[in-house]
Design an enzyme around this catalytic site. Structure first.
Site, PDB file in Angstrom:
ATOM      1  N   LYS A 175      48.892  39.904  40.301  1.00  0.00           N
ATOM      2  CA  LYS A 175      48.056  39.154  39.481  1.00  0.00           C
ATOM      3  C   LYS A 175      47.997  39.997  37.934  1.00  0.00           C
ATOM      4  CE  LYS A 175      44.416  36.441  40.332  1.00  0.00           C
ATOM      5  NZ  LYS A 175      44.683  35.561  42.214  1.00  0.00           N
ATOM      6  N   ASP A 229      43.874  31.257  36.545  1.00  0.00           N
ATOM      7  CA  ASP A 229      43.144  32.302  37.083  1.00  0.00           C
ATOM      8  C   ASP A 229      41.446  31.941  37.162  1.00  0.00           C
ATOM      9  OD1 ASP A 229      42.936  33.767  39.525  1.00  0.00           O
ATOM     10  OD2 ASP A 229      42.116  34.649  38.939  1.00  0.00           O
TER      11      ASP A 229
END
Ligand code: GLU
Length: 418
Positions: free
Chosen positions: A108, A148
């Site tokens: 991430k 995201d």
């Protein structure tokens, strides 16, 4: 790693992992490896602002585990982004990709910035600088970012362009969630929200019910929440309430979703929409609906509001929306919670399809993508459901257990543990 593992989401994620590890009798060595990310990259991202001043933003990419394949996970632009949160979200990607049976590891990234305060030019510069800084660690065979919170297909287009410029040739497989015109997949934009709806249908199927007429409240109206609303509405569900950062709105008869989407796309806020009553976010969570889908940020369903929740089914469209305390409270109230690593997996599943299409230069149409997505979501749900029934466990623990068993098997085969 000190500093990296301090936040609530990290602690909660690792606690869930350790709890499921005990149940599956996972080896201590596997737990030890999964407790810490493989690598955490911190960079400075200088941007020349429109007024000619220079601002430096903090950027992160955490690569958690790659035993199943290249690292994979989104990039987040939000003012609350910090190393510990990114590390927790990276670990969740490892667990998600394993559960969904994808040949991908978990990562991430993020930049601590409020993207609504930047102009388009500033956002592009921020993105290009960030890519330059993390370029040595990403790539189609290494680590593949995606959108995201706070990033979009446009962000991915800039990332692809910058990475390709630096490598000297076009590398479409370096990111997923791109516009279709430059190697994106049909159906990626709606994929996470659509996956949430497929999961709602599966839960209802276990109760011998159909989605038509079922009442739903959705927290968040971004990439996930908006598409969940559109898809559920198309199937005849009643979306009673939705929210964004500015407002929560409620119509007990069901919202006119197509009209609402047009309004939102024009105004970029739900505020002022005439076809519903304005309520507070906590009121939305406490509505007498059958299904609640928190599709905004982590920690939004917490000990301050969990007691008020009336829905008997929660489907986690966001990553980590229900805190550990809220989870206990809701469990005691016999609420069935489908966890993030299963419920919002539709995004990364279609990201995987996109990556495969880019590598093979052969593109599928939207019907094919949707069919394949449904197959993966259904199969993953059934696996978790069966495990939970066989072992009398909740869905969160079961999803983590199924995921951990695959990870442990792969680590053993590769000789990383024994
Ligand atoms: N950001 C999404 C997630 O949290 C998608 C990640 C991806 O497609 O790589 O699952």
């Amino acid at each position: 790693m000190e500093g990296l593992t301090d936040g609530a989401l990290y602690k909660n994620t690792i606690r869930n992992m350790e709890h499921a590890a005990k149940i599956t009798k996972l080896s201590q060595s596997a737990v030890e490896r999964l407790r810490n990310p493989r690598r955490a990259i911190i960079v400075s991202v200088p941007v020349r602002m429109d007024d000619d001043s220079i601002k430096v933003f903090a950027g992160y990419r955490v690569q958690h585990n790659q035993v199943l394949g290249p690292f994979k996970g989104g990039i987040r632009y939000h003012e609350t982004v910090n190393l510990s949160e990114v590390a927790a979200l990276a670990a969740l990607m490892t667990f998600k990709n394993s559960l969904l049976n994808l040949p991908l590891g978990g990562a991430k990234g993020g930049v601590t910035v409020d993207p609504t305060q930047l102009s388009k030019r500033e956002t592009e510069q921020l993105t290009r600088k960030f890519v330059s800084e993390i370029a040595p660690w990403i790539g189609p065979d290494r680590d593949i970012p995606a959108p995201d919170v706070g990033t979009s297909s446009q962000t991915m287009a800039w990332m692809l362009d910058q990475y390709s410029n630096e490598s000297g040739f076009s590398q479409t497989g370096v990111v997923t969630g791109k516009p279709v015109e430059i190697g994106g997949s049909a159906g990626r934009e709606a994929a996470t929200g659509l996956g949430v709806v497929y999961i709602i249908e599966k839960v209802l199927e276990k109760q011998n019910r159909k989605i038509k007429g079922v009442t739903i409240a959705i927290q968040g109206f971004g990439k996930v929440g908006m598409h969940a609303a559109i898809e559920a509405h198309l199937l005849g569900a009643k979306i009673l309430a939705v929210s964004d950062v500015h407002a929560a709105i409620y119509n007990p008869e069901g919202l006119n979703v197509p009209e609402l989407v047009t309004y939102y796309n024009e105004k970029m806020t739900l505020d002022g929409y005439h076809g519903a009553k304005k309520i507070t976010n906590d009121e939305l969570l406490a509505l007498p609906v059958e299904v609640l889908a928190p599709c905004a940020l982590d920690g939004t369903v917490n000990s301050n509001n969990a007691e008020g929740v009336k829905a008997k089914i929660i489907v986690e469209g966001a990553n980590g929306p229900v805190t550990a305390n809220a989870n206990e409270i809701l469990h005691a109230k016999k609420c069935l919670i489908v966890p993030d690593i299963l419920a919002n997996g539709g995004g990364v599943v279609v990201s995987y399809f996109e990556w495969v299409q880019d590598i093979s230069w052969l593109f599928w149409d939207e019907t094919q993508v949707r069919e394949k997505l449904r197959m993966v979501m259904d199969r993953s749900f059934d696996k978790v459901w069966d495990f939970s029934q066989r072992n009398s466990l909740d869905m969160r623990t079961s999803a983590m257990a199924v995921s951990l068993m695959r990870l442990e098997g792969a680590m053993k085969l590769r000789g990383q543990i024994w």
